[in-house]
Write a protein that holds these residues in place. Sequence first.
Motif, PDB file in Angstrom:
ATOM      1  N   MET A   1     -62.853  -1.652-101.223  1.00  0.00           N
ATOM      2  CA  MET A   1     -62.138  -2.819-100.673  1.00  0.00           C
ATOM      3  C   MET A   1     -62.521  -3.056 -99.209  1.00  0.00           C
ATOM      4  N   LYS A   2     -62.764  -1.930 -98.501  1.00  0.00           N
ATOM      5  CA  LYS A   2     -63.104  -2.046 -97.084  1.00  0.00           C
ATOM      6  C   LYS A   2     -64.422  -2.791 -96.898  1.00  0.00           C
ATOM      7  N   ASP A   5     -63.809  -6.434 -97.487  1.00  0.00           N
ATOM      8  CA  ASP A   5     -63.114  -6.966 -96.305  1.00  0.00           C
ATOM      9  C   ASP A   5     -64.103  -7.233 -95.177  1.00  0.00           C
ATOM     10  N   CYS A  62     -59.044 -16.054 -98.935  1.00  0.00           N
ATOM     11  CA  CYS A  62     -59.074 -14.615 -99.277  1.00  0.00           C
ATOM     12  C   CYS A  62     -58.610 -13.783 -98.080  1.00  0.00           C
ATOM     13  N   ARG A  66     -55.471 -11.178 -97.714  1.00  0.00           N
ATOM     14  CA  ARG A  66     -55.702  -9.785 -97.301  1.00  0.00           C
ATOM     15  C   ARG A  66     -54.918  -9.449 -96.025  1.00  0.00           C
ATOM     16  N   SER A  70     -52.732  -6.182 -96.226  1.00  0.00           N
ATOM     17  CA  SER A  70     -53.274  -4.916 -95.711  1.00  0.00           C
ATOM     18  C   SER A  70     -53.094  -4.761 -94.204  1.00  0.00           C
ATOM     19  N   PHE A  73     -56.487  -3.924 -92.426  1.00  0.00           N
ATOM     20  CA  PHE A  73     -57.301  -5.129 -92.274  1.00  0.00           C
ATOM     21  C   PHE A  73     -56.788  -5.972 -91.103  1.00  0.00           C
TER      22      PHE A  73
END
Lengths: 199, 76
Positions: A1-2, A5, A62, A66, A70, A73
Amino acid sequence: MKKIDAILLKIFLYELPILVFYAISIAFFGLETAAKENVYAKVWYDFGGLLIFGSWMAVSICISIRLIMSSSFRCNVLSKITFLKEQDEREVVLTGQAAKTTMLTTLAILIFLFCLSCFQFSVYRIPPEQAVDGKNRVLTLGFDFKLLDDSQQKGSSEDNEKADIISYSALPISSSTVIIGIIGWQIISYNYLMRRAMK
Amino acid sequence: MTKTSPQLKIINRLNVFRAEHRLTQEQLAKEIGVTRATIVAIEGGGYNPSLELAFRIVRYFKTDINTIFSVEEETE
Protein backbone atom coordinates in the motif's frame (compact mmCIF):
# COMPACT_ATOMS: atom_id res chain seq x y z
CA MET A 1 0.00 0.00 0.00
CA LYS A 2 2.91 2.31 0.79
CA LYS A 3 4.23 1.92 -2.76
CA ILE A 4 0.83 2.75 -4.25
CA ASP A 5 0.55 5.76 -1.93
CA ALA A 6 3.97 6.99 -3.04
CA ILE A 7 3.04 6.60 -6.73
CA LEU A 8 -0.29 8.40 -6.21
CA LEU A 9 1.43 11.23 -4.40
CA LYS A 10 4.07 11.57 -7.12
CA ILE A 11 1.44 11.69 -9.88
CA PHE A 12 -0.53 14.26 -7.87
CA LEU A 13 2.47 16.53 -7.29
CA TYR A 14 4.19 16.21 -10.67
CA GLU A 15 1.00 16.71 -12.68
CA LEU A 16 0.06 19.81 -10.72
CA PRO A 17 2.44 22.27 -12.48
CA ILE A 18 1.43 20.83 -15.89
CA LEU A 19 -2.19 21.33 -14.92
CA VAL A 20 -1.52 24.93 -13.88
CA PHE A 21 0.20 25.53 -17.23
CA TYR A 22 -2.79 23.93 -18.99
CA ALA A 23 -5.24 26.16 -17.08
CA ILE A 24 -3.15 29.25 -17.93
CA SER A 25 -3.06 28.31 -21.63
CA ILE A 26 -6.86 28.00 -21.63
CA ALA A 27 -7.56 31.14 -19.61
CA PHE A 28 -5.00 33.54 -21.09
CA PHE A 29 -3.95 32.16 -24.48
CA GLY A 30 -7.31 30.97 -25.83
CA LEU A 31 -6.29 27.33 -26.21
CA GLU A 32 -9.88 26.27 -26.85
CA THR A 33 -10.21 28.35 -30.03
CA ALA A 34 -6.63 27.64 -31.11
CA ALA A 35 -7.34 23.90 -30.88
CA LYS A 36 -9.89 24.23 -33.73
CA GLU A 37 -7.28 25.62 -36.12
CA ASN A 38 -3.89 24.33 -35.01
CA VAL A 39 -3.11 20.62 -34.80
CA TYR A 40 -0.46 21.06 -32.05
CA ALA A 41 -2.86 23.13 -29.97
CA LYS A 42 -5.49 20.43 -30.46
CA VAL A 43 -3.08 17.72 -29.30
CA TRP A 44 -2.16 19.77 -26.21
CA TYR A 45 -5.83 20.59 -25.58
CA ASP A 46 -6.92 16.95 -25.81
CA PHE A 47 -3.84 15.55 -24.05
CA GLY A 48 -4.01 18.09 -21.25
CA GLY A 49 -7.72 17.81 -20.77
CA LEU A 50 -8.19 14.09 -21.07
CA LEU A 51 -4.98 12.57 -19.80
CA ILE A 52 -3.52 15.10 -17.37
CA PHE A 53 -6.70 16.60 -15.91
CA GLY A 54 -8.57 13.29 -15.96
CA SER A 55 -5.83 11.30 -14.28
CA TRP A 56 -5.10 14.10 -11.80
CA MET A 57 -8.76 14.23 -10.74
CA ALA A 58 -8.89 10.43 -10.38
CA VAL A 59 -5.67 10.45 -8.34
CA SER A 60 -6.98 13.35 -6.23
CA ILE A 61 -10.06 11.35 -5.27
CA CYS A 62 -7.89 8.34 -4.33
CA ILE A 63 -5.57 10.59 -2.30
CA SER A 64 -8.51 12.19 -0.49
CA ILE A 65 -9.82 8.78 0.54
CA ARG A 66 -6.35 7.64 1.65
CA LEU A 67 -5.88 10.88 3.59
CA ILE A 68 -9.04 10.23 5.54
CA MET A 69 -8.14 6.61 6.23
CA SER A 70 -4.37 6.47 6.83
CA SER A 71 -2.50 8.47 9.48
CA SER A 72 0.94 7.54 8.13
CA PHE A 73 -0.11 8.79 4.70
CA ARG A 74 -1.31 12.05 6.27
CA CYS A 75 2.16 12.59 7.80
CA ASN A 76 3.77 11.74 4.49
CA VAL A 77 1.59 14.22 2.58
CA LEU A 78 2.17 16.89 5.20
CA SER A 79 5.94 16.64 4.86
CA LYS A 80 5.62 16.71 1.06
CA ILE A 81 3.41 19.80 0.82
CA THR A 82 5.26 21.75 3.50
CA PHE A 83 8.77 20.55 2.57
CA LEU A 84 9.30 19.97 6.31
CA LYS A 85 9.78 16.70 8.14
CA GLU A 86 9.37 16.42 11.89
CA GLN A 87 12.78 15.43 13.19
CA ASP A 88 12.26 15.51 16.94
CA GLU A 89 9.68 16.09 19.66
CA ARG A 90 10.00 19.88 19.57
CA GLU A 91 9.07 19.92 15.90
CA VAL A 92 6.10 17.67 16.63
CA VAL A 93 4.92 20.23 19.20
CA LEU A 94 5.43 23.07 16.69
CA THR A 95 3.51 21.10 14.06
CA GLY A 96 0.63 20.74 16.49
CA GLN A 97 0.61 24.45 17.27
CA ALA A 98 0.73 25.39 13.57
CA ALA A 99 -2.06 22.92 12.76
CA LYS A 100 -4.19 24.28 15.62
CA THR A 101 -3.75 27.90 14.54
CA THR A 102 -4.43 27.00 10.90
CA MET A 103 -7.54 25.07 11.86
CA LEU A 104 -8.90 27.94 13.97
CA THR A 105 -8.18 30.63 11.36
CA THR A 106 -9.78 28.45 8.69
CA LEU A 107 -12.82 28.04 10.93
CA ALA A 108 -12.98 31.83 11.33
CA ILE A 109 -12.77 32.29 7.55
CA LEU A 110 -15.50 29.69 7.01
CA ILE A 111 -17.81 31.40 9.52
CA PHE A 112 -17.11 34.76 7.83
CA LEU A 113 -17.84 33.28 4.38
CA PHE A 114 -21.01 31.64 5.73
CA CYS A 115 -22.24 35.02 7.00
CA LEU A 116 -21.39 36.66 3.67
CA SER A 117 -23.16 33.93 1.73
CA CYS A 118 -26.35 34.29 3.77
CA PHE A 119 -26.49 38.06 3.95
CA GLN A 120 -28.42 39.99 1.33
CA PHE A 121 -29.06 43.66 0.83
CA SER A 122 -30.27 45.83 -1.98
CA VAL A 123 -31.09 49.44 -2.62
CA TYR A 124 -33.59 49.96 -5.41
CA ARG A 125 -35.92 52.55 -6.91
CA ILE A 126 -39.65 51.82 -7.10
CA PRO A 127 -42.13 53.43 -9.53
CA PRO A 128 -43.49 56.84 -8.32
CA GLU A 129 -47.03 55.46 -7.87
CA GLN A 130 -45.71 52.99 -5.26
CA ALA A 131 -43.68 55.61 -3.39
CA VAL A 132 -44.26 55.88 0.35
CA ASP A 133 -44.40 59.50 1.63
CA GLY A 134 -42.85 60.60 -1.63
CA LYS A 135 -39.83 58.38 -1.09
CA ASN A 136 -39.13 56.01 -3.95
CA ARG A 137 -35.85 54.51 -2.82
CA VAL A 138 -36.04 51.33 -0.78
CA LEU A 139 -33.38 49.54 1.22
CA THR A 140 -33.94 45.87 1.96
CA LEU A 141 -31.86 43.69 4.23
CA GLY A 142 -32.26 39.96 4.19
CA PHE A 143 -31.00 36.65 5.37
CA ASP A 144 -31.04 33.74 2.97
CA PHE A 145 -30.10 30.29 4.14
CA LYS A 146 -30.73 27.21 2.01
CA LEU A 147 -29.47 23.74 2.73
CA LEU A 148 -29.95 22.68 -0.87
CA ASP A 149 -28.87 24.77 -3.83
CA ASP A 150 -31.97 25.88 -5.72
CA SER A 151 -30.78 27.64 -8.86
CA GLN A 152 -34.25 27.90 -10.45
CA GLN A 153 -35.18 31.33 -9.19
CA LYS A 154 -37.86 33.18 -11.07
CA GLY A 155 -38.26 36.90 -10.79
CA SER A 156 -41.80 38.11 -10.27
CA SER A 157 -43.41 40.88 -12.31
CA GLU A 158 -43.04 43.13 -9.28
CA ASP A 159 -39.28 42.57 -9.35
CA ASN A 160 -39.16 43.74 -12.95
CA GLU A 161 -40.57 47.13 -12.00
CA LYS A 162 -37.75 47.76 -9.54
CA ALA A 163 -34.62 49.54 -10.71
CA ASP A 164 -31.70 48.20 -8.76
CA ILE A 165 -29.18 50.77 -7.53
CA ILE A 166 -27.01 48.52 -5.37
CA SER A 167 -27.65 44.85 -4.87
CA TYR A 168 -25.77 42.17 -2.98
CA SER A 169 -26.95 38.62 -2.58
CA ALA A 170 -24.44 36.02 -1.48
CA LEU A 171 -20.79 35.83 -2.48
CA PRO A 172 -19.98 36.88 -6.03
CA ILE A 173 -17.48 34.04 -6.42
CA SER A 174 -18.05 30.40 -7.29
CA SER A 175 -17.92 27.64 -4.73
CA SER A 176 -14.91 26.13 -6.57
CA THR A 177 -13.00 29.39 -6.07
CA VAL A 178 -13.90 29.40 -2.38
CA ILE A 179 -12.73 25.79 -1.99
CA ILE A 180 -9.45 26.48 -3.84
CA GLY A 181 -8.96 29.58 -1.70
CA ILE A 182 -9.43 27.60 1.51
CA ILE A 183 -7.06 24.82 0.36
CA GLY A 184 -4.46 27.48 -0.52
CA TRP A 185 -4.98 29.24 2.79
CA GLN A 186 -4.49 26.00 4.73
CA ILE A 187 -1.19 25.20 3.00
CA ILE A 188 0.20 28.76 3.12
CA SER A 189 -0.88 29.39 6.71
CA TYR A 190 0.58 26.10 7.97
CA ASN A 191 3.85 26.65 6.08
CA TYR A 192 4.22 30.21 7.34
CA LEU A 193 3.49 29.31 10.96
CA MET A 194 5.85 26.34 10.94
CA ARG A 195 8.71 28.29 9.42
CA ARG A 196 8.20 31.16 11.84
CA ALA A 197 8.16 28.80 14.82
CA MET A 198 11.26 26.94 13.60
CA LYS A 199 13.37 30.11 13.58
CA MET B 1 -12.64 31.56 45.12
CA THR B 2 -10.61 28.95 43.32
CA LYS B 3 -7.13 28.13 44.44
CA THR B 4 -4.68 28.41 41.56
CA SER B 5 -1.46 26.42 41.54
CA PRO B 6 1.74 28.49 41.37
CA GLN B 7 3.48 28.88 38.02
CA LEU B 8 6.59 26.71 37.86
CA LYS B 9 9.62 27.60 35.80
CA ILE B 10 12.02 24.91 34.68
CA ILE B 11 15.64 25.95 34.88
CA ASN B 12 18.30 23.94 33.11
CA ARG B 13 22.08 23.94 33.19
CA LEU B 14 22.49 22.16 29.91
CA ASN B 15 24.88 24.76 28.50
CA VAL B 16 27.14 24.35 31.58
CA PHE B 17 27.23 20.57 31.24
CA ARG B 18 27.80 20.81 27.52
CA ALA B 19 30.70 23.22 28.04
CA GLU B 20 32.20 20.95 30.69
CA HIS B 21 32.12 18.04 28.28
CA ARG B 22 33.51 20.25 25.48
CA LEU B 23 30.62 19.52 23.16
CA THR B 24 29.14 21.73 20.48
CA GLN B 25 25.36 22.04 20.23
CA GLU B 26 25.51 20.08 16.98
CA GLN B 27 27.46 17.22 18.60
CA LEU B 28 25.14 17.00 21.58
CA ALA B 29 22.09 17.10 19.30
CA LYS B 30 23.49 14.20 17.29
CA GLU B 31 24.28 12.20 20.42
CA ILE B 32 20.79 12.45 21.87
CA GLY B 33 18.95 12.31 18.55
CA VAL B 34 17.43 15.77 18.20
CA THR B 35 18.09 18.82 16.02
CA ARG B 36 20.52 21.59 16.94
CA ALA B 37 17.55 23.99 17.03
CA THR B 38 16.06 21.95 19.86
CA ILE B 39 19.28 22.20 21.89
CA VAL B 40 19.33 25.95 21.24
CA ALA B 41 15.70 26.21 22.36
CA ILE B 42 16.27 24.15 25.54
CA GLU B 43 19.37 26.13 26.53
CA GLY B 44 17.60 29.42 25.86
CA GLY B 45 14.62 28.36 27.97
CA GLY B 46 12.26 28.57 25.00
CA TYR B 47 11.40 24.89 25.10
CA ASN B 48 10.99 22.45 27.96
CA PRO B 49 11.96 18.94 26.91
CA SER B 50 9.68 15.99 27.51
CA LEU B 51 10.52 13.62 30.35
CA GLU B 52 11.86 11.13 27.82
CA LEU B 53 14.24 13.65 26.28
CA ALA B 54 15.26 14.99 29.69
CA PHE B 55 16.20 11.48 30.78
CA ARG B 56 18.06 10.90 27.52
CA ILE B 57 20.10 14.05 28.26
CA VAL B 58 20.92 13.13 31.87
CA ARG B 59 21.75 9.56 30.87
CA TYR B 60 24.16 10.89 28.28
CA PHE B 61 25.91 13.06 30.91
CA LYS B 62 25.77 10.17 33.43
CA THR B 63 24.16 12.27 36.12
CA ASP B 64 20.77 12.57 37.77
CA ILE B 65 17.95 14.76 36.58
CA ASN B 66 18.14 17.32 39.43
CA THR B 67 21.66 18.36 38.54
CA ILE B 68 20.66 19.53 35.07
CA PHE B 69 17.00 20.39 35.52
CA SER B 70 15.48 22.19 38.47
CA VAL B 71 12.21 23.91 39.18
CA GLU B 72 11.53 27.26 40.75
CA GLU B 73 8.29 29.08 41.45
CA GLU B 74 7.64 32.06 39.28
CA THR B 75 6.90 35.22 41.23
CA GLU B 76 4.46 37.70 39.70
